[in-house]
Scaffold this active site. Structure first.
Site, PDB file in Angstrom:
ATOM      1  N   GLU A  82       0.800  -1.218   0.000  1.00 28.32           N
ATOM      2  CA  GLU A  82       0.000   0.000   0.000  1.00 28.32           C
ATOM      3  C   GLU A  82       0.835   1.272   0.000  1.00 28.32           C
ATOM      4  O   GLU A  82       0.304   2.373  -0.176  1.00 28.32           O
ATOM      5  CB  GLU A  82      -0.943  -0.009   1.210  1.00 28.32           C
ATOM      6  CG  GLU A  82      -2.039  -1.064   1.083  1.00 28.32           C
ATOM      7  CD  GLU A  82      -2.931  -1.156   2.308  1.00 28.32           C
ATOM      8  OE1 GLU A  82      -2.497  -0.703   3.379  1.00 28.32           O
ATOM      9  OE2 GLU A  82      -4.052  -1.675   2.185  1.00 28.32           O
ATOM     10  N   GLU A 113       7.318 -21.865   8.368  1.00 31.32           N
ATOM     11  CA  GLU A 113       7.627 -20.989   9.503  1.00 31.32           C
ATOM     12  C   GLU A 113       8.532 -21.662  10.521  1.00 31.32           C
ATOM     13  O   GLU A 113       9.077 -21.006  11.401  1.00 31.32           O
ATOM     14  CB  GLU A 113       6.347 -20.528  10.189  1.00 31.32           C
ATOM     15  CG  GLU A 113       5.603 -21.626  10.932  1.00 31.32           C
ATOM     16  CD  GLU A 113       4.395 -21.060  11.681  1.00 31.32           C
ATOM     17  OE1 GLU A 113       4.383 -21.184  12.918  1.00 31.32           O
ATOM     18  OE2 GLU A 113       3.488 -20.514  11.037  1.00 31.32           O
TER      19      GLU A 113
END
Length: 325
Positions: A82, A113
């Site tokens: 953004e 992860e």
């Protein structure tokens, strides 16, 4: 261990979650979400320090890199994505990395992860350096992928910021700054996409918005360095130019087009009566700060005795050559 983490604990307020009506459920979640604001507020000083560091590094050619797994990684990618349309930043300036690669944005990549080495490989591909800032995002504060990334970042001299939601976390030992909004147990036990995710997004909003404001990407609360890449953003850009120049919408659009869509350039050009090229020189001299450009032009460039302004070696008669007046 996980059972000792606040975010994994059972929330007494939601022990009968499956017995609630939809309205009761909504009210409960809303009450719990309200705790996020207070938790983030408690970390205000650490967030402010992080903003100072990020703004300084970005202003000197460094990058802001987010790294995380699952929801944490997705939020980092979202915040990074953004920045270019909001602040006209280069896409390489704020970057998000998620365990398992881009495909993990939409679908979980099992086991990614849990690796302590994959993050270092991902950061090496980005050529992480001592000019950069790495924000490790891990709700638990112990995600192996993030810990591995933080360790690698420290080995190359990058500045490290740890963002977690559990007070005692491994991240703290790897971070130059720790930001830890403790939101408490989730309504749905262990579902850290909820309060922890909300608090994380709040902090990320502050980090990038705060850094970009420090770098002169706004004028007041207006996006004067936005990238008008679609119809909505173009209309917003025209409104901003119109508001700060007092030009009619149609004239503001012409001015904006003459300045290649650069909002700050358009405003500076009109307000100071200079060409788009000269406006860019003035903005460059103030490190892109529009307010400083509009207020300090005389000191920065000098005034000719006849009242004309000299910009980059050229005299301006107070009228823009781009036809905007």
């Amino acid at each position: 261990m996980l059972e000792h983490l606040t975010t994994e604990a059972r929330n007494p307020a939601s022990e009968h979650l499956d017995s609630l009506t939809p309205l009761e459920l909504v009210r409960l979640i809303n009450e719990e979400d309200a705790k996020c604001t207070e938790a983030v507020a408690d970390e205000a000083e650490h967030i402010a320090k992080a903003i100072e560091v990020i703004a300084h590094r970005l202003s000197h050619g460094g990058r802001l890199i987010y790294i995380g797994a699952g929801t944490s990684g997705r939020l980092g990618l979202l915040d990074a994505a953004e920045c270019p349309p909001t602040f006209r930043s280069d896409p390489s300036q704020v970057v998000g990395i998620i365990a398992g690669g881009p495909s993990a944005m939409l679908k979980a990549v099992e086991g990614a992860e849990d690796s302590t080495t994959l993050a270092a490989e991902d950061l090496q591909k980005l050529n992480l350096s001592n000019s950069d800032v790495l924000v490790g995002i891990a709700t638990s504060g112990r995600t192996p992928y993030v810990i591995g990334g933080m360790d690698y970042a420290r080995s190359v001299g990058a500045y490290t910021i740890g963002l977690a939601c559990n007070r005692e976390s491994l991240l703290k030992s790897r971070a130059d700054i720790s930001i830890i909004p403790v939101v408490g147990p989730e309504v749905l036990s262990g579902s850290t996409r909820m309060k922890a995710g909300t608090a994380t997004k709040m902090v990320l909003n502050m980090l990038t918005t705060g850094a970009m404001v420090q770098m002169g990407k706004t004028y007041g609360n207006l996006m004067v360095d936005m990238n008008a890449s679609n119809v909505k953003l173009l209309e917003r850009a025209k409104r901003i130019v119109s508001a700060l120049t007092e030009l009619a919408s149609e004239e503001a659009a012409k001015l904006l087009a003459a300045c290649q869509g650069e909002v700050k350039t358009a405003i500076t050009s009109h307000r100071l009566g200079v060409t788009a090229e000269e406006a860019r020189v003035i903005l460059h001299a103030t490190n892109g700060h529009l307010r400083a450009a509009l207020e300090s032009m005389g000191r920065l460039n000098g005034h000719a005795a006849n009242g004309h302004t000299t910009v980059n070696g050229h005299a301006s008669n107070g009228h823009s050559s781009n036809g905007s007046h």
